[in-house]
Design a protein around this motif. Structure first.
Motif, PDB file in Angstrom:
ATOM      1  N   VAL A  80     -17.268 -74.981 -32.299  1.00  0.00           N
ATOM      2  CA  VAL A  80     -17.401 -74.957 -33.748  1.00  0.00           C
ATOM      3  C   VAL A  80     -18.034 -73.631 -34.134  1.00  0.00           C
ATOM      4  O   VAL A  80     -19.164 -73.332 -33.726  1.00  0.00           O
ATOM      5  N   ASP A  81     -17.304 -72.848 -34.890  1.00  0.00           N
ATOM      6  CA  ASP A  81     -17.745 -71.494 -35.228  1.00  0.00           C
ATOM      7  C   ASP A  81     -18.165 -70.728 -33.972  1.00  0.00           C
ATOM      8  O   ASP A  81     -19.207 -70.067 -33.923  1.00  0.00           O
TER       9      ASP A  81
ATOM     10  N   PHE B 217     -22.267 -82.401 -38.878  1.00  0.00           N
ATOM     11  CA  PHE B 217     -22.385 -81.177 -39.661  1.00  0.00           C
ATOM     12  C   PHE B 217     -22.402 -81.527 -41.136  1.00  0.00           C
ATOM     13  O   PHE B 217     -21.627 -82.375 -41.592  1.00  0.00           O
TER      14      PHE B 217
ATOM     15  N   LEU C 268     -21.584 -80.043 -44.718  1.00  0.00           N
ATOM     16  CA  LEU C 268     -20.814 -78.968 -45.329  1.00  0.00           C
ATOM     17  C   LEU C 268     -21.081 -78.926 -46.826  1.00  0.00           C
ATOM     18  O   LEU C 268     -20.925 -79.940 -47.518  1.00  0.00           O
TER      19      LEU C 268
ATOM     20  N   GLN D 208     -17.669 -74.429 -48.134  1.00  0.00           N
ATOM     21  CA  GLN D 208     -18.015 -74.025 -46.767  1.00  0.00           C
ATOM     22  C   GLN D 208     -16.849 -74.333 -45.834  1.00  0.00           C
ATOM     23  O   GLN D 208     -16.109 -75.294 -46.044  1.00  0.00           O
ATOM     24  N   LYS D 209     -16.695 -73.515 -44.805  1.00  0.00           N
ATOM     25  CA  LYS D 209     -15.609 -73.689 -43.838  1.00  0.00           C
ATOM     26  C   LYS D 209     -16.169 -73.767 -42.425  1.00  0.00           C
ATOM     27  O   LYS D 209     -17.089 -73.029 -42.071  1.00  0.00           O
ATOM     28  N   LEU D 210     -15.609 -74.660 -41.631  1.00  0.00           N
ATOM     29  CA  LEU D 210     -15.895 -74.718 -40.203  1.00  0.00           C
ATOM     30  C   LEU D 210     -14.631 -74.353 -39.444  1.00  0.00           C
ATOM     31  O   LEU D 210     -13.531 -74.798 -39.791  1.00  0.00           O
TER      32      LEU D 210
ATOM     33  N   ILE E  60     -12.898 -74.913 -36.004  1.00  0.00           N
ATOM     34  CA  ILE E  60     -12.968 -75.820 -34.858  1.00  0.00           C
ATOM     35  C   ILE E  60     -11.873 -75.457 -33.865  1.00  0.00           C
ATOM     36  O   ILE E  60     -10.684 -75.447 -34.221  1.00  0.00           O
TER      37      ILE E  60
END
Length: 216
Positions: free
Chosen positions: A171-172, A182, A184, A188-190, A192
């Motif tokens: 993740v990131d 997590f 968010l 916001q962006k993750l 994966i």
């Protein structure tokens, strides 16, 4: 005709396919809540490993048979493994049923039994994948293994704050060994990247869990 195209594809490529998809929390939740079977198409980029960036007409025809809205982007040498990849922009189906039509890969969004979570799985079309895998072996005597490929999901939160649980993955760019929570914020962006274990499970069972969203 499809057999001929598959053979041409095998001659010029090796055994790695990478996928990068954009998913949005609002779409996943709305799909899961719907009482009717629905499919939406979201952006995805695919990479097919090729022997050379020259004369890719056959490769482009092959890629277009497995994906919707195929648009060829070009061909470059990858800095990680120094091999050539043909790239294309396509759309990936996201469904609240376990069906992605004729597409090779897609996603399944559905509610947990207690309706407290939205589960999101990656799924592949078993018929298409088995066909491609068989032809790869027949022509090259090599196995097409998803464990050697990449599946990357850009999870975009376009709602207010949400809580997601991510299965073991990167993740990131940071590894997580157990399912991890997590928070968010809006917009916001993750990023994966699934593990090779998840990819192997996807290949064997035609689905693998990616994440869950807490559904209030």
């Amino acid at each position: 005709m499809k057999k001929i195209l598959l053979i041409s594809f095998i001659i010029f490529t090796s055994c790695k396919i990478n996928f990068t998809a954009d998913l949005y929390t609002s779409d996943l939740i709305e799909l899961a809540k719907s009482n009717n079977p629905e499919i939406i198409l979201l952006p995805m980029e695919i990479e097919f490993q090729v022997a050379s960036c020259e004369d890719l007409n056959d490769e482009k025809r092959i890629m277009s048979t497995y994906f919707s809205d195929f648009e060829f982007l070009g061909c470059d040498i990858n800095a990680e493994d120094f091999t050539s990849y043909a790239k294309a922009k396509v759309t990936a189906p996201v469904s609240n049923s376990n069906s992605i039509s004729n597409n090779l890969i897609g996603f399944h969004a559905y509610l947990s039994d207690d309706k407290e979570y939205v589960y999101v799985d990656a799924i592949i079309n078993d018929t298409s994948f088995k066909e491609l895998k068989n032809y790869v072996y027949e022509q090259t005597f090599q196995e097409l293994k998803l464990s050697e490929s990449k599946l990357i999901i850009n999870l975009n939160n376009d709602l207010t704050d949400v809580t997601v649980w991510i299965m073991p993955s990167y993740v990131d760019s940071k590894p997580i060994a157990i399912e991890t929570e997590f928070e968010l914020q809006k917009r916001q962006k993750l990023i994966i990247e699934t593990s090779n274990v998840s990819n192997s499970y996807l290949e064997e069972h035609f689905w693998t869990p990616i994440l869950s969203i807490v559904h209030n």
